[in-house]
Scaffold this motif. Structure first.
Motif, PDB file in Angstrom:
ATOM      1  N   PHE A   4       0.805  -1.215   0.000  1.00 14.92           N
ATOM      2  CA  PHE A   4       0.000   0.000   0.000  1.00 14.92           C
ATOM      3  C   PHE A   4       0.846   1.276   0.000  1.00 14.92           C
ATOM      4  O   PHE A   4       0.409   2.308   0.487  1.00 14.92           O
ATOM      5  CB  PHE A   4      -1.016  -0.012   1.147  1.00 14.92           C
ATOM      6  CG  PHE A   4      -1.826  -1.282   1.157  1.00 14.92           C
ATOM      7  CD1 PHE A   4      -2.736  -1.555   0.148  1.00 14.92           C
ATOM      8  CD2 PHE A   4      -1.649  -2.236   2.141  1.00 14.92           C
ATOM      9  CE1 PHE A   4      -3.467  -2.736   0.128  1.00 14.92           C
ATOM     10  CE2 PHE A   4      -2.374  -3.420   2.133  1.00 14.92           C
ATOM     11  CZ  PHE A   4      -3.275  -3.666   1.124  1.00 14.92           C
ATOM     12  N   GLN A   6       2.484   4.620  -1.476  1.00 12.49           N
ATOM     13  CA  GLN A   6       1.900   5.624  -2.354  1.00 12.49           C
ATOM     14  C   GLN A   6       2.992   6.378  -3.098  1.00 12.49           C
ATOM     15  O   GLN A   6       4.137   6.427  -2.668  1.00 12.49           O
ATOM     16  CB  GLN A   6       1.047   6.613  -1.557  1.00 12.49           C
ATOM     17  CG  GLN A   6      -0.216   5.997  -1.025  1.00 12.49           C
ATOM     18  CD  GLN A   6      -1.165   7.031  -0.459  1.00 12.49           C
ATOM     19  OE1 GLN A   6      -0.775   8.117  -0.064  1.00 12.49           O
ATOM     20  NE2 GLN A   6      -2.442   6.681  -0.430  1.00 12.49           N
ATOM     21  N   LYS A   7       2.591   6.952  -4.227  1.00 12.24           N
ATOM     22  CA  LYS A   7       3.507   7.752  -5.032  1.00 12.24           C
ATOM     23  C   LYS A   7       2.746   8.939  -5.604  1.00 12.24           C
ATOM     24  O   LYS A   7       1.614   8.778  -6.074  1.00 12.24           O
ATOM     25  CB  LYS A   7       4.079   6.914  -6.175  1.00 12.24           C
ATOM     26  CG  LYS A   7       4.994   7.705  -7.094  1.00 12.24           C
ATOM     27  CD  LYS A   7       5.551   6.859  -8.204  1.00 12.24           C
ATOM     28  CE  LYS A   7       6.470   7.692  -9.080  1.00 12.24           C
ATOM     29  NZ  LYS A   7       7.150   6.882 -10.078  1.00 12.24           N
ATOM     30  N   GLN A   8       3.377  10.087  -5.560  1.00  8.08           N
ATOM     31  CA  GLN A   8       2.795  11.278  -6.177  1.00  8.08           C
ATOM     32  C   GLN A   8       3.258  11.331  -7.624  1.00  8.08           C
ATOM     33  O   GLN A   8       4.417  11.019  -7.925  1.00  8.08           O
ATOM     34  CB  GLN A   8       3.241  12.533  -5.435  1.00  8.08           C
ATOM     35  CG  GLN A   8       2.819  12.587  -3.983  1.00  8.08           C
ATOM     36  CD  GLN A   8       1.312  12.464  -3.811  1.00  8.08           C
ATOM     37  OE1 GLN A   8       0.853  11.538  -3.166  1.00  8.08           O
ATOM     38  NE2 GLN A   8       0.543  13.346  -4.382  1.00  8.08           N
ATOM     39  N   TYR A  17      -1.624  13.579  -9.231  1.00  9.18           N
ATOM     40  CA  TYR A  17      -2.301  12.308  -8.971  1.00  9.18           C
ATOM     41  C   TYR A  17      -1.579  11.596  -7.838  1.00  9.18           C
ATOM     42  O   TYR A  17      -0.370  11.742  -7.670  1.00  9.18           O
ATOM     43  CB  TYR A  17      -2.280  11.412 -10.213  1.00  9.18           C
ATOM     44  CG  TYR A  17      -3.008  11.998 -11.392  1.00  9.18           C
ATOM     45  CD1 TYR A  17      -4.362  11.732 -11.600  1.00  9.18           C
ATOM     46  CD2 TYR A  17      -2.363  12.838 -12.288  1.00  9.18           C
ATOM     47  CE1 TYR A  17      -5.039  12.285 -12.674  1.00  9.18           C
ATOM     48  CE2 TYR A  17      -3.036  13.396 -13.365  1.00  9.18           C
ATOM     49  CZ  TYR A  17      -4.378  13.114 -13.550  1.00  9.18           C
ATOM     50  OH  TYR A  17      -5.044  13.661 -14.605  1.00  9.18           O
ATOM     51  N   THR A  18      -2.322  10.798  -7.092  1.00  8.93           N
ATOM     52  CA  THR A  18      -1.738   9.931  -6.081  1.00  8.93           C
ATOM     53  C   THR A  18      -2.018   8.496  -6.471  1.00  8.93           C
ATOM     54  O   THR A  18      -3.171   8.117  -6.691  1.00  8.93           O
ATOM     55  CB  THR A  18      -2.340  10.212  -4.684  1.00  8.93           C
ATOM     56  OG1 THR A  18      -2.117  11.581  -4.352  1.00  8.93           O
ATOM     57  CG2 THR A  18      -1.701   9.314  -3.626  1.00  8.93           C
ATOM     58  N   PHE A  19      -0.944   7.706  -6.588  1.00 10.59           N
ATOM     59  CA  PHE A  19      -1.057   6.281  -6.867  1.00 10.59           C
ATOM     60  C   PHE A  19      -0.877   5.531  -5.558  1.00 10.59           C
ATOM     61  O   PHE A  19      -0.087   5.935  -4.708  1.00 10.59           O
ATOM     62  CB  PHE A  19       0.030   5.813  -7.833  1.00 10.59           C
ATOM     63  CG  PHE A  19       0.065   6.493  -9.172  1.00 10.59           C
ATOM     64  CD1 PHE A  19      -1.048   7.099  -9.715  1.00 10.59           C
ATOM     65  CD2 PHE A  19       1.243   6.520  -9.900  1.00 10.59           C
ATOM     66  CE1 PHE A  19      -1.013   7.717 -10.958  1.00 10.59           C
ATOM     67  CE2 PHE A  19       1.302   7.124 -11.145  1.00 10.59           C
ATOM     68  CZ  PHE A  19       0.170   7.726 -11.677  1.00 10.59           C
ATOM     69  N   GLN A  20      -1.603   4.419  -5.424  1.00 10.12           N
ATOM     70  CA  GLN A  20      -1.433   3.558  -4.256  1.00 10.12           C
ATOM     71  C   GLN A  20      -1.258   2.123  -4.709  1.00 10.12           C
ATOM     72  O   GLN A  20      -2.050   1.623  -5.502  1.00 10.12           O
ATOM     73  CB  GLN A  20      -2.625   3.663  -3.315  1.00 10.12           C
ATOM     74  CG  GLN A  20      -2.470   2.798  -2.071  1.00 10.12           C
ATOM     75  CD  GLN A  20      -3.525   3.097  -1.042  1.00 10.12           C
ATOM     76  OE1 GLN A  20      -3.627   4.209  -0.578  1.00 10.12           O
ATOM     77  NE2 GLN A  20      -4.326   2.101  -0.711  1.00 10.12           N
ATOM     78  N   VAL A  54      -5.678   1.895  -8.599  1.00 10.06           N
ATOM     79  CA  VAL A  54      -4.341   2.442  -8.339  1.00 10.06           C
ATOM     80  C   VAL A  54      -4.370   3.961  -8.155  1.00 10.06           C
ATOM     81  O   VAL A  54      -3.755   4.487  -7.240  1.00 10.06           O
ATOM     82  CB  VAL A  54      -3.350   2.046  -9.463  1.00 10.06           C
ATOM     83  CG1 VAL A  54      -1.965   2.621  -9.198  1.00 10.06           C
ATOM     84  CG2 VAL A  54      -3.284   0.533  -9.602  1.00 10.06           C
ATOM     85  N   VAL A  56      -5.731   6.878  -6.674  1.00 12.55           N
ATOM     86  CA  VAL A  56      -6.645   7.099  -5.551  1.00 12.55           C
ATOM     87  C   VAL A  56      -7.051   8.559  -5.391  1.00 12.55           C
ATOM     88  O   VAL A  56      -8.029   8.861  -4.719  1.00 12.55           O
ATOM     89  CB  VAL A  56      -6.074   6.545  -4.219  1.00 12.55           C
ATOM     90  CG1 VAL A  56      -5.967   5.029  -4.277  1.00 12.55           C
ATOM     91  CG2 VAL A  56      -4.740   7.167  -3.863  1.00 12.55           C
ATOM     92  N   GLU A  57      -6.285   9.459  -6.012  1.00 12.42           N
ATOM     93  CA  GLU A  57      -6.622  10.878  -5.912  1.00 12.42           C
ATOM     94  C   GLU A  57      -6.143  11.586  -7.159  1.00 12.42           C
ATOM     95  O   GLU A  57      -4.957  11.483  -7.491  1.00 12.42           O
ATOM     96  CB  GLU A  57      -5.953  11.475  -4.667  1.00 12.42           C
ATOM     97  CG  GLU A  57      -6.397  12.868  -4.322  1.00 12.42           C
ATOM     98  CD  GLU A  57      -7.870  12.964  -3.952  1.00 12.42           C
ATOM     99  OE1 GLU A  57      -8.480  13.968  -4.343  1.00 12.42           O
ATOM    100  OE2 GLU A  57      -8.420  12.068  -3.314  1.00 12.42           O
ATOM    101  N   ALA A  81       0.989   4.788 -13.743  1.00 10.21           N
ATOM    102  CA  ALA A  81       0.394   3.974 -12.677  1.00 10.21           C
ATOM    103  C   ALA A  81       0.775   2.510 -12.845  1.00 10.21           C
ATOM    104  O   ALA A  81       1.130   1.830 -11.881  1.00 10.21           O
ATOM    105  CB  ALA A  81      -1.128   4.136 -12.663  1.00 10.21           C
TER     106      ALA A  81
END
Length: 102
Positions: A4, A6-8, A17-20, A54, A56-57, A81
């Motif tokens: 879990f 995360q990556k900006q 975007y935020t990936f998880q 993936v 999430v934001e 992603a």
């Protein structure tokens, strides 16, 4: 890589975007679901999976991307992603780190 994580990500258009990372089991399921009957990846299925599991934001659907520039951004976000969840973005980061050290 921790579960879990995360990556900006910032697109070339300047959108954030935020990936998880959804976990190894989920990534395996995603890679199975995106394949067409010939074993190749389907762009539509890949996009839907990345946006659903993936990115999430912000939460978006394919139809939220409009026009040719939206299609280009969708491809960029989905590609980044997918590289993130499959670990293929780590090479790029380590290359950048080694360039910074020079």
């Amino acid at each position: 890589m921790a579960n879990f994580a995360q990556k900006q990500f910032t697109s070339k258009a300047g959108n954030d975007y935020t990936f998880q990372f959804p976990g190894v089991r989920q990534v395996t399921k995603i890679t199975d679901r995106i394949k067409n009957k010939f074993g190749g990846a389907s762009d539509e299925k890949l996009s839907e999976e990345m946006l659903s599991h993936v990115v999430v934001e912000p939460k978006q659907k394919m139809d939220d991307f409009k026009g040719p520039s939206g299609y280009k951004e969708l491809g960029e976000v989905v590609g980044a992603a997918y590289a993130f969840i499959t670990g293929n973005d780590e090479k790029d980061e380590s290359e950048e780190d080694s360039k910074d050290a020079e």
